[in-house]
Design a protein around this motif. Structure first.
Motif, PDB file in Angstrom:
ATOM      1  N   GLN A   1      40.655  17.540  29.279  1.00  0.00           N
ATOM      2  CA  GLN A   1      39.223  17.571  28.966  1.00  0.00           C
ATOM      3  C   GLN A   1      38.457  16.509  29.757  1.00  0.00           C
ATOM      4  N   LYS A   2      38.709  16.499  31.075  1.00  0.00           N
ATOM      5  CA  LYS A   2      38.047  15.518  31.927  1.00  0.00           C
ATOM      6  C   LYS A   2      37.248  16.166  33.059  1.00  0.00           C
ATOM      7  N   ILE A   3      37.189  17.477  33.101  1.00  0.00           N
ATOM      8  CA  ILE A   3      36.448  18.171  34.158  1.00  0.00           C
ATOM      9  C   ILE A   3      34.995  18.327  33.721  1.00  0.00           C
ATOM     10  N   GLY A   4      34.103  17.717  34.495  1.00  0.00           N
ATOM     11  CA  GLY A   4      32.675  17.796  34.201  1.00  0.00           C
ATOM     12  C   GLY A   4      31.916  18.390  35.373  1.00  0.00           C
ATOM     13  N   THR A   5      30.613  18.315  35.299  1.00  0.00           N
ATOM     14  CA  THR A   5      29.785  18.949  36.329  1.00  0.00           C
ATOM     15  C   THR A   5      29.931  18.273  37.695  1.00  0.00           C
ATOM     16  N   THR A   6      30.209  16.999  37.734  1.00  0.00           N
ATOM     17  CA  THR A   6      30.391  16.330  39.024  1.00  0.00           C
ATOM     18  C   THR A   6      31.647  16.865  39.714  1.00  0.00           C
ATOM     19  N   GLU A   7      32.724  17.008  38.966  1.00  0.00           N
ATOM     20  CA  GLU A   7      33.969  17.541  39.537  1.00  0.00           C
ATOM     21  C   GLU A   7      33.785  18.999  39.980  1.00  0.00           C
ATOM     22  N   ILE A   8      33.054  19.767  39.161  1.00  0.00           N
ATOM     23  CA  ILE A   8      32.778  21.168  39.525  1.00  0.00           C
ATOM     24  C   ILE A   8      31.938  21.203  40.805  1.00  0.00           C
ATOM     25  N   GLY A   9      30.930  20.338  40.890  1.00  0.00           N
ATOM     26  CA  GLY A   9      30.088  20.277  42.084  1.00  0.00           C
ATOM     27  C   GLY A   9      30.886  19.931  43.328  1.00  0.00           C
ATOM     28  N   LYS A  10      31.772  18.946  43.226  1.00  0.00           N
ATOM     29  CA  LYS A  10      32.613  18.582  44.368  1.00  0.00           C
ATOM     30  C   LYS A  10      33.489  19.753  44.793  1.00  0.00           C
ATOM     31  N   SER A  11      34.062  20.440  43.815  1.00  0.00           N
ATOM     32  CA  SER A  11      34.916  21.597  44.125  1.00  0.00           C
ATOM     33  C   SER A  11      34.120  22.722  44.775  1.00  0.00           C
ATOM     34  N   PHE A  12      32.868  22.882  44.359  1.00  0.00           N
ATOM     35  CA  PHE A  12      32.002  23.901  44.962  1.00  0.00           C
ATOM     36  C   PHE A  12      31.912  23.680  46.473  1.00  0.00           C
ATOM     37  N   PHE A  13      31.810  22.435  46.878  1.00  0.00           N
ATOM     38  CA  PHE A  13      31.648  22.116  48.292  1.00  0.00           C
ATOM     39  C   PHE A  13      32.965  22.020  49.057  1.00  0.00           C
ATOM     40  N   SER A  14      34.088  21.914  48.367  1.00  0.00           N
ATOM     41  CA  SER A  14      35.340  21.643  49.080  1.00  0.00           C
ATOM     42  C   SER A  14      36.407  22.727  48.971  1.00  0.00           C
ATOM     43  N   SER A  15      36.230  23.700  48.097  1.00  0.00           N
ATOM     44  CA  SER A  15      37.346  24.617  47.837  1.00  0.00           C
ATOM     45  C   SER A  15      37.173  26.022  48.403  1.00  0.00           C
ATOM     46  N   GLY A  16      36.121  26.251  49.151  1.00  0.00           N
ATOM     47  CA  GLY A  16      35.898  27.584  49.710  1.00  0.00           C
ATOM     48  C   GLY A  16      36.826  27.863  50.878  1.00  0.00           C
ATOM     49  N   PRO A  17      37.139  29.134  51.104  1.00  0.00           N
ATOM     50  CA  PRO A  17      37.982  29.483  52.254  1.00  0.00           C
ATOM     51  C   PRO A  17      37.251  29.250  53.577  1.00  0.00           C
ATOM     52  N   LYS A  18      38.021  29.098  54.629  1.00  0.00           N
ATOM     53  CA  LYS A  18      37.460  28.801  55.960  1.00  0.00           C
ATOM     54  C   LYS A  18      36.504  29.888  56.441  1.00  0.00           C
ATOM     55  N   TRP A  19      36.751  31.154  56.075  1.00  0.00           N
ATOM     56  CA  TRP A  19      35.888  32.229  56.571  1.00  0.00           C
ATOM     57  C   TRP A  19      34.463  32.084  56.043  1.00  0.00           C
ATOM     58  N   ILE A  20      34.309  31.486  54.864  1.00  0.00           N
ATOM     59  CA  ILE A  20      32.961  31.247  54.325  1.00  0.00           C
ATOM     60  C   ILE A  20      32.258  30.172  55.165  1.00  0.00           C
TER      61      ILE A  20
END
Length: 181
Positions: free
Chosen positions: A36-55
């Motif tokens: 229970q430690k995932i918050g909006t900051t972690e989600i935001g970081k993942s939004f910018f870092s976890s997309g595939p290369k084709w995107i």
């Protein structure tokens, strides 16, 4: 991992400003937040870092094309990792084309205003499940056209958008579940 089309959460910040949108969509996936430690900051970081290369390649192409028309581009992000490490998800922060417009404990609103259209992306953590570690992540996108060029611009973007958002949602969920181990 199952991703499904859904509605914007009723208590989303996107629903509280009485703006009518020209385009809206929402996609939902479930993740486990074991500690229970995932918050909006972690989600935001993942939004910018976890997309595939084709995107990333599609965004590069988009930037080259729309730059010819004087639209905003994400520019060159030379050291993305340093920027992401320092990202707090605070109002006004900017990564590439996306600015943080608002943030609560369960939602971060990203987007941009341009001369042709304004868009917002909500990353909403729904904690309403019985099991406190099972949470839903809902990505909602809204678009408001500012002129006829916005409508024209969005015609070819729309089919890609419907492919990109669920793919990004899967990537975000994989990334945050990896963090939660």
């Amino acid at each position: 991992m199952k991703i499904k089309k859904t509605e914007i959460p009723k208590n989303s910040l996107l629903c509280t400003n009485n703006i009518s949108y020209d385009y809206i969509d929402s996609f939902q996936g479930q993740f486990i937040d074991k500690f229970q430690k995932i918050g909006t900051t972690e989600i935001g970081k993942s939004f910018f870092s976890s997309g595939p290369k084709w995107i990333d390649k599609l965004f590069e192409f988009r930037n080259k094309l729309v730059g010819l028309f004087g639209l905003k581009t994400s520019g060159k992000v030379t050291d993305r990792r340093i920027i992401l490490d320092n990202f707090k998800g605070e109002k006004g922060e900017q990564i590439g084309l996306f600015k943080v417009f608002d943030k609560t404990d369960n939602e971060i609103i990203l987007g941009e205003d341009d001369k042709h259209l304004n868009f917002r992306v909500s990353l909403f953590i729904d904690k309403q499940n019985e099991n406190k570690t099972d949470k839903n992540l809902i990505i909602s996108t809204t678009v408001k056209f500012n002129n006829w060029f916005g409508r024209l611009y969005f015609l070819p973007v729309r089919p890609f958008h419907k492919l990109i958002v669920p793919t990004m949602l899967k990537g975000i969920i994989k990334d945050i579940e990896k963090q939660s181990r």
